[in-house]
Design an enzyme around this catalytic site. Structure first.
Site, short mmCIF file in Angstrom:
data_model
loop_
_atom_site.label_atom_id
_atom_site.label_comp_id
_atom_site.label_asym_id
_atom_site.label_seq_id
_atom_site.Cartn_x
_atom_site.Cartn_y
_atom_site.Cartn_z
N GLU A 1 -4.74 7.81 5.80
CA GLU A 1 -3.83 8.92 5.60
C GLU A 1 -3.82 9.87 6.79
O GLU A 1 -2.78 10.42 7.14
CB GLU A 1 -4.21 9.67 4.31
CG GLU A 1 -3.87 8.85 3.07
CD GLU A 1 -4.54 9.35 1.80
OE1 GLU A 1 -5.73 9.03 1.60
OE2 GLU A 1 -3.89 10.04 1.02
N HIS B 1 -0.33 10.71 -3.50
CA HIS B 1 -0.84 9.68 -2.56
C HIS B 1 0.30 9.08 -1.74
O HIS B 1 0.18 7.95 -1.24
CB HIS B 1 -1.51 8.51 -3.33
CG HIS B 1 -2.78 8.85 -4.03
ND1 HIS B 1 -3.12 8.28 -5.24
CD2 HIS B 1 -3.79 9.68 -3.71
CE1 HIS B 1 -4.29 8.74 -5.64
NE2 HIS B 1 -4.72 9.60 -4.72
N ASN C 1 -11.09 7.23 -5.99
CA ASN C 1 -11.55 7.99 -7.14
C ASN C 1 -10.33 8.46 -7.93
O ASN C 1 -10.27 8.34 -9.14
CB ASN C 1 -12.42 9.16 -6.66
CG ASN C 1 -13.27 9.69 -7.80
OD1 ASN C 1 -13.68 8.95 -8.69
ND2 ASN C 1 -13.48 10.99 -7.78
N ASN D 1 -6.99 18.62 6.16
CA ASN D 1 -6.80 18.34 4.73
C ASN D 1 -7.69 19.34 3.98
O ASN D 1 -8.90 19.16 3.88
CB ASN D 1 -7.23 16.90 4.45
CG ASN D 1 -7.03 16.50 3.00
OD1 ASN D 1 -6.74 17.35 2.15
ND2 ASN D 1 -7.20 15.23 2.72
N ARG E 1 -2.07 18.15 5.52
CA ARG E 1 -1.74 17.48 4.28
C ARG E 1 -1.39 18.56 3.27
O ARG E 1 -2.16 19.48 3.03
CB ARG E 1 -2.95 16.69 3.77
CG ARG E 1 -2.66 16.07 2.43
CD ARG E 1 -3.91 15.50 1.82
NE ARG E 1 -3.58 14.85 0.57
CZ ARG E 1 -4.40 14.77 -0.47
NH1 ARG E 1 -5.58 15.33 -0.41
NH2 ARG E 1 -4.03 14.17 -1.55
N VAL F 1 -11.96 1.70 -3.89
CA VAL F 1 -12.16 0.56 -4.79
C VAL F 1 -11.33 -0.63 -4.32
O VAL F 1 -11.82 -1.76 -4.22
CB VAL F 1 -11.77 0.95 -6.25
CG1 VAL F 1 -11.85 -0.26 -7.17
CG2 VAL F 1 -12.66 2.08 -6.75
N GLY F 2 -10.06 -0.39 -4.02
CA GLY F 2 -9.15 -1.48 -3.65
C GLY F 2 -9.60 -2.21 -2.39
O GLY F 2 -9.46 -3.43 -2.28
N ASP G 1 -18.53 5.52 -9.98
CA ASP G 1 -18.62 4.71 -8.76
C ASP G 1 -18.59 3.23 -9.16
O ASP G 1 -19.46 2.76 -9.89
CB ASP G 1 -19.92 5.05 -8.00
CG ASP G 1 -19.91 4.44 -6.61
OD1 ASP G 1 -19.54 3.25 -6.48
OD2 ASP G 1 -20.26 5.14 -5.65
N ARG H 1 -10.27 10.79 -14.28
CA ARG H 1 -9.05 11.13 -15.02
C ARG H 1 -8.67 10.01 -15.97
O ARG H 1 -8.81 8.83 -15.64
CB ARG H 1 -7.88 11.37 -14.06
CG ARG H 1 -8.07 12.53 -13.13
CD ARG H 1 -6.77 12.80 -12.35
NE ARG H 1 -7.02 13.69 -11.23
CZ ARG H 1 -6.81 13.36 -9.96
NH1 ARG H 1 -6.30 12.18 -9.63
NH2 ARG H 1 -7.09 14.22 -9.01
N LYS I 1 -11.35 18.79 5.39
CA LYS I 1 -11.55 17.54 6.13
C LYS I 1 -10.69 17.59 7.37
O LYS I 1 -9.56 18.10 7.32
CB LYS I 1 -11.09 16.35 5.28
CG LYS I 1 -12.17 15.74 4.42
CD LYS I 1 -11.73 14.38 3.89
CE LYS I 1 -11.60 14.46 2.41
NZ LYS I 1 -11.05 13.30 1.76
N ASN J 1 -12.78 -2.33 -1.24
CA ASN J 1 -14.17 -2.81 -1.26
C ASN J 1 -14.57 -3.63 -2.46
O ASN J 1 -15.52 -4.40 -2.38
CB ASN J 1 -15.12 -1.62 -1.15
CG ASN J 1 -14.98 -0.89 0.16
OD1 ASN J 1 -15.22 -1.47 1.21
ND2 ASN J 1 -14.55 0.36 0.12
P1 AMP Z 1 -11.81 7.01 -2.28
O1 AMP Z 1 -11.37 8.06 -3.27
O2 AMP Z 1 -10.68 6.20 -1.74
O3 AMP Z 1 -12.73 7.54 -1.21
O4 AMP Z 1 -12.70 5.98 -3.12
C1 AMP Z 1 -13.96 6.33 -3.64
C2 AMP Z 1 -14.42 5.27 -4.63
O5 AMP Z 1 -14.42 3.98 -4.03
C3 AMP Z 1 -15.85 5.46 -5.12
O6 AMP Z 1 -15.91 6.34 -6.22
C4 AMP Z 1 -16.25 4.05 -5.52
O7 AMP Z 1 -15.90 3.83 -6.88
C5 AMP Z 1 -15.37 3.15 -4.68
N1 AMP Z 1 -16.12 2.40 -3.65
C6 AMP Z 1 -16.46 2.81 -2.41
N2 AMP Z 1 -17.15 1.84 -1.78
C7 AMP Z 1 -17.23 0.79 -2.63
C8 AMP Z 1 -17.81 -0.52 -2.56
N3 AMP Z 1 -18.45 -0.95 -1.47
N4 AMP Z 1 -17.69 -1.32 -3.64
C9 AMP Z 1 -17.05 -0.90 -4.75
N5 AMP Z 1 -16.48 0.32 -4.87
C10 AMP Z 1 -16.57 1.15 -3.83
#
Ligand code: AMP
Length: 411
Positions: free
Chosen positions: A397, A193, A224, A12, A104, A344-345, A295, A254, A19, A347
């Protein structure tokens, strides 16, 4: 390809990052896609700078993460450094066990509806799409060319972020603008995505014990970058990202949906250049623009301390999310499941709770104690009585790219 070639290297390539994961597909298939098949994972960051960093974890040997810092000039040097790390673990790219390299590729336009073995014509087409994906496709091309130079004999497969969305009906994909202008510049909604939406919608069906063709799922990929999709019987019928990944949900940096006239206003009244507006909307908006943090952990911590800016940012994020859940409920007619995925979804329990709060009339609810459970496994968080299953499904992914790549080269 030799008979025991069961490994796939997934690459990726970003503009300054690479990655990678090396997977053994005989293992992933026998374990239903668990981490057992992952031989090595890693990341090269800040390519082209003095402070490049390579982090490599050899899972196959159970070894610790190895980190090296120092200048890595370009993607070719990065991939060579990765190859050296893999070779040190006995997983070198010259191994006859390597079946293919899966890449990717962010933008496949309308032409690429499925994973594709890369040849010169495919490379040309990915290049032709650079104007609609100026940040991503050039980096993906560099990754492909570098990998080809390293192993010219090996099949290289492109797995497109847009492919899953090519089933969107024309009325969902077209913007309501002049058709001739749109067609001349290939302006339409492509969605992104897609690999994640495909994987998560399929996994959600499996969690319900059903075939993907039997279920309608709203997938909420909240990382993110963030996007929603409406998946009817395994086929995407709408998604929130558009010509670029800027459209749709509020994201880390964004804006998501805004009145397009905001851009003219910024130009005419605020005197901003097109590039400045681009940076504003893609990098300085969303959660970071609203409250200074992108975050979700930090935002929740600030809310707990009574920070009003963080609370408003959270509320705007949730309000947009709710609007898409409502819209996609209408688009699908019948919703069997809502699936949360990505950082986010997967965690942020408060996001899942708030997104579905008050949607009982739509058959959607979250069980507080199930929602509080932390796990890496796909799981249901809706109460028994709810008409719509609410699921948390960790996305993968790289595994999806590896599976699609492996299936194609073995077809
Ligand atoms: P991704 O782009 O899928 O890697 O998601 C990254 C984002 O996930 C980060 O910017 C955080 O906002 C969110 N995130 C990661 N870990 C947690 C957690 N334990 N609780 C809440 N948000 C999280």
């Amino acid at each position: 390809m030799t008979a025991n070639a069961t490994r796939v290297l997934v690459l990726n390539s970003g503009s300054s990052s690479l990655k990678y994961q090396l997977l053994d597909m005989s293992d992933t298939q026998s374990t239903g896609g668990s981490a057992a098949g992952r031989l090595a994972v890693g990341l090269v960051e800040r390519i082209g700078e003095e402070t490049s960093r390579l982090a490599h974890t050899p899972l196959a040997t159970g070894g610790d993460k190895r980190e090296t810092e120092g200048p890595i000039a370009d993607h070719e040097a990065a991939l060579k450094a990765v190859a050296a790390e893999l070779a040190a673990d006995g997983l070198g790219l010259d191994s006859p066990e390597l079946a293919a390299i899966g890449h990717r590729v962010v933008h496949g336009g309308l032409k690429f509806t499925a994973p594709t073995v890369i040849d010169d014509a495919v490379l040309k087409e990915i290049e032709r799409l650079v104007p609609v994906a100026p940040l991503h496709n050039p980096a993906n091309l560099i990754g492909i060319r570098t990998a080809q130079a390293l192993r010219p004999d090996l099949p290289q497969v492109a797995v497109f972020d847009t492919a899953f969305h090519t089933t969107m009906p024309e009325y969902a994909a077209r913007y309501a603008i002049d058709v001739a202008t749109a067609d001349a510049h290939r302006i339409r909604r492509y969605g992104f995505h897609g690999t994640s939406h495909a994987y998560v919608s399929r996994k959600t069906a499996a969690l319900l014990g059903k075939d993907p063709s039997e279920v309608n799922v709203i997938v909420l990929h909240l990382g993110n970058g963030a996007s929603a999709s409406a998946v009817a019987g395994g086929r995407c019928v709408d998604t929130s990202m558009g010509l670029t990944p800027l459209e749709g949900l509020v994201m880390g940096t964004r804006s998501g949906d805004i009145d397009p006239a905001v851009t003219f206003h910024l130009k005419r009244v605020a005197g901003m250049s097109t590039d400045e507006i681009d940076v504003l909307l893609n990098k300085k908006s969303g959660l970071v623009g609203l409250c200074g943090d992108n975050d979700m952990r930090e935002i929740r911590r600030r809310i707990d301390e009574g920070d009003e800016r963080a609370e408003l940012a959270f509320d705007i994020y949730i309000h947009r999310l709710k609007k898409y859940i409502g819209a996609y409920t209408a688009v699908l007619g019948r919703v069997d499941a809502v699936a949360f995925t990505a950082g986010v979804g997967e965690n942020a329990a408060p996001v899942r709770e708030a997104a579905l709060a008050g949607l009982e009339e739509l058959g959607m609810a979250v069980d507080a104690s199930l929602n509080a459970v932390r796990s890496d496994e796909p799981r249901l968080i809706s109460p028994e009585y709810a008409r719509v299953a609410v699921a948390v499904v960790p996305t993968d992914e790289e595994l999806e790219i590896a599976q699609q790549t492996y299936a194609l080269v073995n077809a």
